[in-house]
Write a protein that holds these residues in place. Structure first.
Motif, PDB file in Angstrom:
ATOM      1  N   ASP A  16       0.814  -1.214   0.000  1.00 23.30           N
ATOM      2  CA  ASP A  16       0.000   0.000   0.000  1.00 23.30           C
ATOM      3  C   ASP A  16       0.848   1.264   0.000  1.00 23.30           C
ATOM      4  OD1 ASP A  16       1.018   0.004   2.572  1.00 23.30           O
ATOM      5  OD2 ASP A  16      -0.920  -0.213   3.575  1.00 23.30           O
ATOM      6  N   GLY A  17       2.170   1.116   0.004  1.00 21.82           N
ATOM      7  CA  GLY A  17       3.060   2.275  -0.022  1.00 21.82           C
ATOM      8  C   GLY A  17       3.151   3.027   1.286  1.00 21.82           C
ATOM      9  N   LYS A  18       2.599   2.472   2.353  1.00 21.81           N
ATOM     10  CA  LYS A  18       2.523   3.194   3.617  1.00 21.81           C
ATOM     11  C   LYS A  18       3.809   3.106   4.432  1.00 21.81           C
ATOM     12  CE  LYS A  18      -0.363   3.600   7.782  1.00 21.81           C
ATOM     13  NZ  LYS A  18      -1.556   3.069   8.500  1.00 21.81           N
ATOM     14  N   PHE A  19       4.396   1.924   4.516  1.00 22.95           N
ATOM     15  CA  PHE A  19       5.577   1.724   5.358  1.00 22.95           C
ATOM     16  C   PHE A  19       6.781   1.296   4.530  1.00 22.95           C
ATOM     17  CE2 PHE A  19       2.200   0.397   8.548  1.00 22.95           C
ATOM     18  CZ  PHE A  19       2.205   1.618   9.222  1.00 22.95           C
ATOM     19  N   VAL A  20       7.952   1.686   5.025  1.00 22.84           N
ATOM     20  CA  VAL A  20       9.223   1.216   4.491  1.00 22.84           C
ATOM     21  C   VAL A  20       9.918   0.447   5.609  1.00 22.84           C
ATOM     22  CG1 VAL A  20      11.449   1.871   3.520  1.00 22.84           C
ATOM     23  CG2 VAL A  20       9.400   3.166   2.907  1.00 22.84           C
ATOM     24  N   LEU A  21      10.290  -0.806   5.328  1.00 21.13           N
ATOM     25  CA  LEU A  21      10.889  -1.670   6.336  1.00 21.13           C
ATOM     26  C   LEU A  21      12.365  -1.887   6.004  1.00 21.13           C
ATOM     27  CD1 LEU A  21       8.081  -4.414   6.404  1.00 21.13           C
ATOM     28  CD2 LEU A  21       8.158  -2.252   7.670  1.00 21.13           C
ATOM     29  N   ILE A  22      13.229  -1.649   6.973  1.00 26.86           N
ATOM     30  CA  ILE A  22      14.670  -1.803   6.774  1.00 26.86           C
ATOM     31  C   ILE A  22      15.220  -2.762   7.814  1.00 26.86           C
ATOM     32  CG2 ILE A  22      16.900  -0.627   6.632  1.00 26.86           C
ATOM     33  CD1 ILE A  22      15.360   1.983   6.128  1.00 26.86           C
ATOM     34  N   SER A  23      15.942  -3.787   7.345  1.00 28.05           N
ATOM     35  CA  SER A  23      16.584  -4.703   8.284  1.00 28.05           C
ATOM     36  C   SER A  23      17.944  -4.129   8.668  1.00 28.05           C
ATOM     37  CB  SER A  23      16.744  -6.090   7.660  1.00 28.05           C
ATOM     38  OG  SER A  23      17.507  -6.028   6.470  1.00 28.05           O
ATOM     39  N   ASP A  24      18.177  -4.033   9.971  1.00 29.85           N
ATOM     40  CA  ASP A  24      19.446  -3.531  10.500  1.00 29.85           C
ATOM     41  C   ASP A  24      20.240  -4.729  11.003  1.00 29.85           C
ATOM     42  OD1 ASP A  24      21.553  -2.256  11.684  1.00 29.85           O
ATOM     43  OD2 ASP A  24      20.351  -0.783  12.761  1.00 29.85           O
ATOM     44  N   LEU A  25      21.204  -5.151  10.211  1.00 29.14           N
ATOM     45  CA  LEU A  25      21.937  -6.382  10.468  1.00 29.14           C
ATOM     46  C   LEU A  25      22.683  -6.350  11.797  1.00 29.14           C
ATOM     47  CD1 LEU A  25      22.759  -9.124   9.142  1.00 29.14           C
ATOM     48  CD2 LEU A  25      24.717  -7.928   8.173  1.00 29.14           C
ATOM     49  N   THR A  26      23.391  -5.265  12.046  1.00 28.34           N
ATOM     50  CA  THR A  26      24.162  -5.144  13.283  1.00 28.34           C
ATOM     51  C   THR A  26      23.313  -4.651  14.441  1.00 28.34           C
ATOM     52  OG1 THR A  26      26.168  -4.687  12.018  1.00 28.34           O
ATOM     53  CG2 THR A  26      26.217  -4.116  14.339  1.00 28.34           C
ATOM     54  N   GLY A  27      22.354  -3.797  14.155  1.00 28.06           N
ATOM     55  CA  GLY A  27      21.501  -3.241  15.207  1.00 28.06           C
ATOM     56  C   GLY A  27      20.481  -4.215  15.742  1.00 28.06           C
ATOM     57  N   GLY A  28      20.222  -5.308  15.003  1.00 32.72           N
ATOM     58  CA  GLY A  28      19.259  -6.302  15.467  1.00 32.72           C
ATOM     59  C   GLY A  28      17.844  -5.772  15.511  1.00 32.72           C
ATOM     60  N   GLU A  29      17.486  -4.943  14.519  1.00 33.68           N
ATOM     61  CA  GLU A  29      16.160  -4.339  14.499  1.00 33.68           C
ATOM     62  C   GLU A  29      15.579  -4.353  13.086  1.00 33.68           C
ATOM     63  OE1 GLU A  29      16.524  -0.803  17.855  1.00 33.68           O
ATOM     64  OE2 GLU A  29      17.145  -0.378  15.792  1.00 33.68           O
ATOM     65  N   LEU A  30      14.248  -4.280  13.037  1.00 27.42           N
ATOM     66  CA  LEU A  30      13.541  -3.965  11.811  1.00 27.42           C
ATOM     67  C   LEU A  30      13.064  -2.528  11.961  1.00 27.42           C
ATOM     68  CD1 LEU A  30      12.460  -5.118   9.083  1.00 27.42           C
ATOM     69  CD2 LEU A  30      10.285  -5.497  10.280  1.00 27.42           C
ATOM     70  N   VAL A  31      13.642  -1.634  11.186  1.00 25.83           N
ATOM     71  CA  VAL A  31      13.328  -0.207  11.301  1.00 25.83           C
ATOM     72  C   VAL A  31      12.161   0.116  10.382  1.00 25.83           C
ATOM     73  CG1 VAL A  31      14.221   2.140  11.044  1.00 25.83           C
ATOM     74  CG2 VAL A  31      15.734   0.298  11.850  1.00 25.83           C
ATOM     75  N   VAL A  32      11.142   0.777  10.925  1.00 27.66           N
ATOM     76  CA  VAL A  32       9.924   1.081  10.171  1.00 27.66           C
ATOM     77  C   VAL A  32       9.841   2.589   9.936  1.00 27.66           C
ATOM     78  CG1 VAL A  32       7.419   0.843  10.062  1.00 27.66           C
ATOM     79  CG2 VAL A  32       8.789  -0.881  11.272  1.00 27.66           C
TER      80      VAL A  32
END
Length: 334
Positions: free
Chosen positions: A249-265
């Motif tokens: 829907d184009g609403k969210f962008v999801l980024i995997s942070d390999l070292t940070g251990g997070e999924l950034v939204v």
């Protein structure tokens, strides 16, 4: 002897029915979640309704990325090998028969990585050769090769009309845009400066923007396709961004942070980080379900995939596919 024959026939029938039932249970569903196990050199087929593996197919060595044909019947996997042991093949997998059909020899095009399918043709990066190429399944030929001269041309996306090809060049801190020229051999190329070490690359659902996450400085660049210019840079404060996906829907962008251990939204409209979803491990590939309800995050070092609910932005499930899951794609039969 005469009395034993019916029993033998009965047992044979039971065995046949059992095998038939097992084969039916292992059939490739639609949609199917396709996952590459890098450390096992295999493609696995997962039923997303049960999160169970229903098929395993050996493919070329060190498979990193996977894409699926428009009809959902074939998958293509790139054998990478990186700088120390660059490979030069792409595997073609029949998802219905669950077997590798062939390996495409790319010749001098080394370390194929990023893959993208448009109009049935498979575009790929050849990181070790500073180039991109295109494979035509109809002719079983590489019908386009274009050198870029950039360092670590890693990922690739293509607009649906095939008129704009974008690549992330991790070692050159750039995103290249390649456009058809006046003749089939005349390609126009421009290199767009972005942040440090861009790797993740994604087209917005409307095809108007390209998003790239910088592994080296925690930023994100938004490129306008029409102008071929960076229109915004976002400080996502990632430690080592790996992949980026936009929800349907184009609403969210999801980024995997390999070292940070997070999924950034990131909220795609406001261009702001709205949540950091903790992950138990080092998140790599991210894939959003076709209906946008959930995201799948591969944690290669932990041999598992986590499921994130898009509404609540929380981890709601986890399952194992084998050794070193990473590249993922959806197979939806037409």
């Amino acid at each position: 002897m005469h009395l034993s024959r019916p029993r033998t026939s009965f047992l044979f029938l039971l065995a046949f029915l059992f095998k038939a039932g097992a084969a039916f249970a292992s059939a490739t569903p639609s949609p199917a979640l396709i996952v590459l196990n890098k450390q096992a050199d295999e493609l696995v087929i997962v039923d997303p309704q049960t999160n169970q593996v229903v098929g395993r197919v050996p493919v070329g060595p060190d498979p990193h990325e996977v894409v699926v044909s428009p009809d959902g019947k074939l998958a293509y996997t790139s054998s990478y090998g990186a700088e120390l042991d660059p490979h030069n093949t792409i595997s073609v997998v029949d998802l219905i028969a669950q077997k590798e059909l062939r390996r495409i020899d790319l010749g001098a095009l080394r370390a194929p990585h990023g893959l993208y399918v448009v109009a049935g043709k498979v575009y790929f990066t050849a990181e070790g050769s500073k180039a991109i190429g295109r494979y035509d399944p109809a002719t079983n030929q590489i019908d386009m090769i274009q050198g870029l001269g950039q360092i670590r041309t890693h990922m690739i996306v293509v607009t649906e009309d095939g008129k704009h090809i974008f690549t992330s060049n991790t070692g050159s801190n750039s995103v290249s845009v390649i456009e058809p020229g006046a003749t089939p051999l005349a390609w126009n190329i421009a290199h767009i400066p972005v942040g440090k070490a861009p790797e993740a690359l994604e087209l917005s659902p409307d095809g108007k923007e390209v998003w790239t996450a910088h592994a080296g400085d925690g930023g994100v660049s938004v490129i306008e396709v029409a102008s071929k210019k960076v229109v915004q840079t976002i400080d996502a404060r990632t430690k080592l961004s790996n992949r980026l996906k936009v929800t349907p829907d184009g609403k969210f962008v999801l980024i995997s942070d390999l070292t940070g251990g997070e999924l950034v939204v990131i909220d795609a409209h406001s261009r702001k980080v709205i949540k950091r979803v903790p992950m138990r491990g080092s998140p790599e590939e991210v894939l959003v379900a076709p209906d946008g309800s959930r995201a799948y995050v591969a944690l290669e070092n932990d041999n598992r995939i986590d499921v994130v609910d898009i509404k609540t932005l929380t981890v709601t499930g986890t399952f194992n596919t084998g050794r070193g899951p990473d590249g993922m794609a959806w197979a939806v039969r037409q």
